[in-house]
Design a protein around this motif. Structure first.
Motif, PDB file in Angstrom:
ATOM      1  N   PRO A 143     -51.681  34.654  39.260  1.00 34.30           N
ATOM      2  CA  PRO A 143     -50.379  34.261  38.692  1.00 34.30           C
ATOM      3  C   PRO A 143     -49.571  33.420  39.688  1.00 34.30           C
ATOM      4  CG  PRO A 143     -50.819  36.568  38.253  1.00 34.30           C
ATOM      5  CD  PRO A 143     -51.891  36.112  39.204  1.00 34.30           C
ATOM      6  N   LEU A 144     -49.032  32.320  39.192  1.00 41.74           N
ATOM      7  CA  LEU A 144     -48.131  31.485  39.977  1.00 41.74           C
ATOM      8  C   LEU A 144     -46.709  31.831  39.547  1.00 41.74           C
ATOM      9  CD1 LEU A 144     -49.993  28.060  39.812  1.00 41.74           C
ATOM     10  CD2 LEU A 144     -49.688  29.486  41.837  1.00 41.74           C
ATOM     11  N   VAL A 145     -45.945  32.415  40.454  1.00 47.69           N
ATOM     12  CA  VAL A 145     -44.616  32.906  40.110  1.00 47.69           C
ATOM     13  C   VAL A 145     -43.601  32.480  41.160  1.00 47.69           C
ATOM     14  CG1 VAL A 145     -45.536  34.922  38.900  1.00 47.69           C
ATOM     15  CG2 VAL A 145     -45.000  35.098  41.331  1.00 47.69           C
ATOM     16  N   ASP A 146     -42.350  32.510  40.764  1.00 51.28           N
ATOM     17  CA  ASP A 146     -41.263  32.236  41.700  1.00 51.28           C
ATOM     18  C   ASP A 146     -40.065  33.067  41.271  1.00 51.28           C
ATOM     19  OD1 ASP A 146     -39.901  31.129  43.846  1.00 51.28           O
ATOM     20  OD2 ASP A 146     -39.244  29.378  42.722  1.00 51.28           O
ATOM     21  N   GLU A 147     -39.249  33.423  42.230  1.00 52.67           N
ATOM     22  CA  GLU A 147     -38.062  34.245  41.957  1.00 52.67           C
ATOM     23  C   GLU A 147     -36.892  33.726  42.776  1.00 52.67           C
ATOM     24  OE1 GLU A 147     -36.647  38.842  42.738  1.00 52.67           O
ATOM     25  OE2 GLU A 147     -38.643  38.471  41.896  1.00 52.67           O
ATOM     26  N   LYS A 148     -35.760  33.530  42.113  1.00 50.99           N
ATOM     27  CA  LYS A 148     -34.573  33.027  42.794  1.00 50.99           C
ATOM     28  C   LYS A 148     -33.352  33.821  42.332  1.00 50.99           C
ATOM     29  CE  LYS A 148     -36.843  29.610  44.700  1.00 50.99           C
ATOM     30  NZ  LYS A 148     -36.965  28.320  44.019  1.00 50.99           N
ATOM     31  N   GLU A 149     -32.238  33.594  43.001  1.00 56.84           N
ATOM     32  CA  GLU A 149     -30.970  34.152  42.562  1.00 56.84           C
ATOM     33  C   GLU A 149     -30.041  33.009  42.195  1.00 56.84           C
ATOM     34  OE1 GLU A 149     -29.250  36.895  45.260  1.00 56.84           O
ATOM     35  OE2 GLU A 149     -30.752  38.449  44.868  1.00 56.84           O
ATOM     36  N   MET A 150     -29.182  33.256  41.227  1.00 50.81           N
ATOM     37  CA  MET A 150     -28.214  32.234  40.850  1.00 50.81           C
ATOM     38  C   MET A 150     -26.844  32.876  40.690  1.00 50.81           C
ATOM     39  SD  MET A 150     -28.853  31.327  36.832  1.00 50.81           S
ATOM     40  CE  MET A 150     -28.668  32.559  35.540  1.00 50.81           C
ATOM     41  N   PHE A 151     -25.819  32.091  40.948  1.00 47.18           N
ATOM     42  CA  PHE A 151     -24.452  32.551  40.763  1.00 47.18           C
ATOM     43  C   PHE A 151     -23.881  31.871  39.534  1.00 47.18           C
ATOM     44  CE2 PHE A 151     -19.866  32.259  41.242  1.00 47.18           C
ATOM     45  CZ  PHE A 151     -19.540  33.579  41.513  1.00 47.18           C
ATOM     46  N   VAL A 152     -23.463  32.674  38.561  1.00 48.78           N
ATOM     47  CA  VAL A 152     -22.876  32.151  37.333  1.00 48.78           C
ATOM     48  C   VAL A 152     -21.361  32.166  37.479  1.00 48.78           C
ATOM     49  CG1 VAL A 152     -22.582  32.532  34.855  1.00 48.78           C
ATOM     50  CG2 VAL A 152     -24.810  32.920  35.930  1.00 48.78           C
ATOM     51  N   PRO A 153     -20.699  31.012  37.338  1.00 52.58           N
ATOM     52  CA  PRO A 153     -19.237  30.969  37.472  1.00 52.58           C
ATOM     53  C   PRO A 153     -18.544  31.471  36.219  1.00 52.58           C
ATOM     54  CG  PRO A 153     -20.052  28.799  36.911  1.00 52.58           C
ATOM     55  CD  PRO A 153     -21.273  29.672  37.099  1.00 52.58           C
ATOM     56  N   ASN A 154     -17.270  31.750  36.339  1.00 52.77           N
ATOM     57  CA  ASN A 154     -16.471  32.111  35.169  1.00 52.77           C
ATOM     58  C   ASN A 154     -16.405  30.947  34.191  1.00 52.77           C
ATOM     59  OD1 ASN A 154     -15.502  34.786  35.156  1.00 52.77           O
ATOM     60  ND2 ASN A 154     -14.074  34.335  36.812  1.00 52.77           N
ATOM     61  N   GLU A 155     -16.165  31.271  32.939  1.00 51.71           N
ATOM     62  CA  GLU A 155     -15.988  30.235  31.939  1.00 51.71           C
ATOM     63  C   GLU A 155     -14.760  29.401  32.296  1.00 51.71           C
ATOM     64  OE1 GLU A 155     -15.616  29.821  27.062  1.00 51.71           O
ATOM     65  OE2 GLU A 155     -15.388  31.777  28.045  1.00 51.71           O
ATOM     66  N   ASN A 156     -14.899  28.091  32.221  1.00 52.25           N
ATOM     67  CA  ASN A 156     -13.787  27.197  32.537  1.00 52.25           C
ATOM     68  C   ASN A 156     -12.882  27.082  31.319  1.00 52.25           C
ATOM     69  OD1 ASN A 156     -12.212  24.688  33.066  1.00 52.25           O
ATOM     70  ND2 ASN A 156     -13.509  24.628  34.893  1.00 52.25           N
ATOM     71  N   LEU A 157     -11.611  27.423  31.464  1.00 50.51           N
ATOM     72  CA  LEU A 157     -10.673  27.438  30.344  1.00 50.51           C
ATOM     73  C   LEU A 157      -9.943  26.116  30.158  1.00 50.51           C
ATOM     74  CD1 LEU A 157      -9.123  30.986  30.934  1.00 50.51           C
ATOM     75  CD2 LEU A 157     -11.053  30.352  29.462  1.00 50.51           C
ATOM     76  N   ILE A 158     -10.189  25.153  31.051  1.00 48.64           N
ATOM     77  CA  ILE A 158      -9.476  23.882  31.006  1.00 48.64           C
ATOM     78  C   ILE A 158     -10.388  22.723  30.597  1.00 48.64           C
ATOM     79  CG2 ILE A 158      -8.101  22.234  32.333  1.00 48.64           C
ATOM     80  CD1 ILE A 158      -6.721  24.908  31.759  1.00 48.64           C
ATOM     81  N   PHE A 159     -11.612  22.699  31.126  1.00 47.70           N
ATOM     82  CA  PHE A 159     -12.561  21.621  30.826  1.00 47.70           C
ATOM     83  C   PHE A 159     -13.755  22.189  30.068  1.00 47.70           C
ATOM     84  CE2 PHE A 159     -10.476  20.612  34.878  1.00 47.70           C
ATOM     85  CZ  PHE A 159      -9.952  19.353  34.611  1.00 47.70           C
ATOM     86  N   ARG A 160     -14.293  21.401  29.142  1.00 52.82           N
ATOM     87  CA  ARG A 160     -15.509  21.835  28.456  1.00 52.82           C
ATOM     88  C   ARG A 160     -16.252  20.625  27.889  1.00 52.82           C
ATOM     89  NH1 ARG A 160     -13.450  24.682  22.737  1.00 52.82           N
ATOM     90  NH2 ARG A 160     -12.891  22.726  21.685  1.00 52.82           N
ATOM     91  N   GLN A 161     -17.542  20.840  27.635  1.00 51.30           N
ATOM     92  CA  GLN A 161     -18.396  19.828  27.005  1.00 51.30           C
ATOM     93  C   GLN A 161     -18.289  18.470  27.708  1.00 51.30           C
ATOM     94  OE1 GLN A 161     -17.043  19.994  22.937  1.00 51.30           O
ATOM     95  NE2 GLN A 161     -18.112  21.909  22.514  1.00 51.30           N
ATOM     96  N   ILE A 162     -18.381  18.504  29.028  1.00 51.81           N
ATOM     97  CA  ILE A 162     -18.275  17.284  29.809  1.00 51.81           C
ATOM     98  C   ILE A 162     -19.639  16.604  29.912  1.00 51.81           C
ATOM     99  CG2 ILE A 162     -17.494  16.278  31.971  1.00 51.81           C
ATOM    100  CD1 ILE A 162     -15.316  17.773  30.426  1.00 51.81           C
ATOM    101  N   THR A 163     -19.682  15.314  29.638  1.00 53.34           N
ATOM    102  CA  THR A 163     -20.909  14.545  29.758  1.00 53.34           C
ATOM    103  C   THR A 163     -20.656  13.326  30.645  1.00 53.34           C
ATOM    104  OG1 THR A 163     -20.417  13.206  27.783  1.00 53.34           O
ATOM    105  CG2 THR A 163     -21.682  15.242  27.467  1.00 53.34           C
ATOM    106  N   ALA A 164     -21.719  12.852  31.277  1.00 50.74           N
ATOM    107  CA  ALA A 164     -21.613  11.675  32.132  1.00 50.74           C
ATOM    108  C   ALA A 164     -22.769  10.731  31.824  1.00 50.74           C
ATOM    109  CB  ALA A 164     -21.640  12.073  33.604  1.00 50.74           C
ATOM    110  N   SER A 165     -22.490   9.439  31.806  1.00 49.49           N
ATOM    111  CA  SER A 165     -23.521   8.433  31.576  1.00 49.49           C
ATOM    112  C   SER A 165     -23.289   7.269  32.523  1.00 49.49           C
ATOM    113  CB  SER A 165     -23.494   7.952  30.118  1.00 49.49           C
ATOM    114  OG  SER A 165     -22.223   7.379  29.801  1.00 49.49           O
TER     115      SER A 165
END
Length: 253
Positions: A143-165
């Motif tokens: 088996p090829l596996v990997d394990e990491k940790e991530m930090f999930v931030p609080n929901e942003n109450l001011i900005f949302r659905q931001i896209t960049a092109s």
């Protein structure tokens, strides 16, 4: 300037080896590399799974079904909050992936942080990923596996659905904002230098979500040769502290 780095995260999934009657001995070799990079943004996490053939010969991987990988997210108590394959159906037909010497292939999946009872809270989570291949060049594959940790931030109450092109120094950013003070700020940096200093943008107040857009221009000669160009959106509190930070990747070099 305080940086908003909501990147962190890395994952892995541990599974017991698969054994096949009559298969040759397991032989991964040191040349097959599989890892996951979870990039946790304000509204979703992007899981980038990478498979690299670091050897000097072709490697042909066999998968027992159309499911090429598995991804899991667990909280600190070990409770599973997300499983990539949940609710999906995969064709039960042999799949093959061939990698030339030095070749790298990658896949991306996203998750919007929604669990059984809504969005998961801010905090650290364990991400686990497994490549579902069971043979390489007709030999049994460990088996090829990997394990990491991530930090999930609080929901942003001011900005949302931001896209960049855009690219090469000319970008358009659009999304929705619910301003608390009738204005917001932004900066642009590349991890080493601040390309655009703090800039104030006036918007209508009122507390309702409204659309906004920005045009960002950076001279080509000032763009980095490598790294990531990041736009930071934010507000300031009455005391002047940065609040409601929202990072946006403009371009990777």
């Amino acid at each position: 300037m305080k940086k908003f780095s909501f990147f962190l995260v890395f994952l892995v999934l541990v599974s017991s080896p698969l054994w096949t009657m009559g298969a040759e001995s397991a032989d991964n070799g040191p040349d097959l590399h599989f890892f996951v990079e979870p990039i946790a943004g304000p509204e979703k996490v992007t899981f980038e799974l990478v498979l690299r053939n670091g050897g000097s010969t072709h490697r042909e991987l066999e998968f027992p079904s159309a499911q090429l990988y598995e991804i899991q997210v667990k909280d600190r108590s070990g409770k599973e909050l997300y499983r990539y394959s949940s609710g999906k159906t995969f064709a039960q037909a042999l799949q093959k992936v061939r990698l030339a010497p030095g070749e790298t292939i990658s896949w991306k999946e996203t998750w919007d942080y929604q669990g059984e009872t809504g969005r998961i809270p801010e905090g650290e989570y364990k991400v686990m990923a497994e490549l579902k291949a069971n043979k390489a060049n007709s030999k049994q594959l460990k088996p090829l596996v990997d394990e990491k940790e991530m930090f999930v931030p609080n929901e942003n109450l001011i900005f949302r659905q931001i896209t960049a092109s855009g690219k090469k120094g000319v970008y358009k950013v659009a999304g929705s904002i619910r301003p608390g003070a009738g204005h917001f700020f932004y900066t642009v940096e590349d991890g080493h230098h601040e390309q655009i200093g703090e800039t104030k943008v006036e918007v209508e107040g009122g507390g309702d979500w409204q659309a906004f857009s920005l045009e960002i221009k950076i001279p080509a000669e000032e763009l980095p040769e490598s790294g990531t160009l990041i736009l930071h959106l934010y507000e300031r509190s009455q005391e002047g502290s940065i609040i409601h930070g929202y990072p946006v990747i403009l371009e990777r070099f």
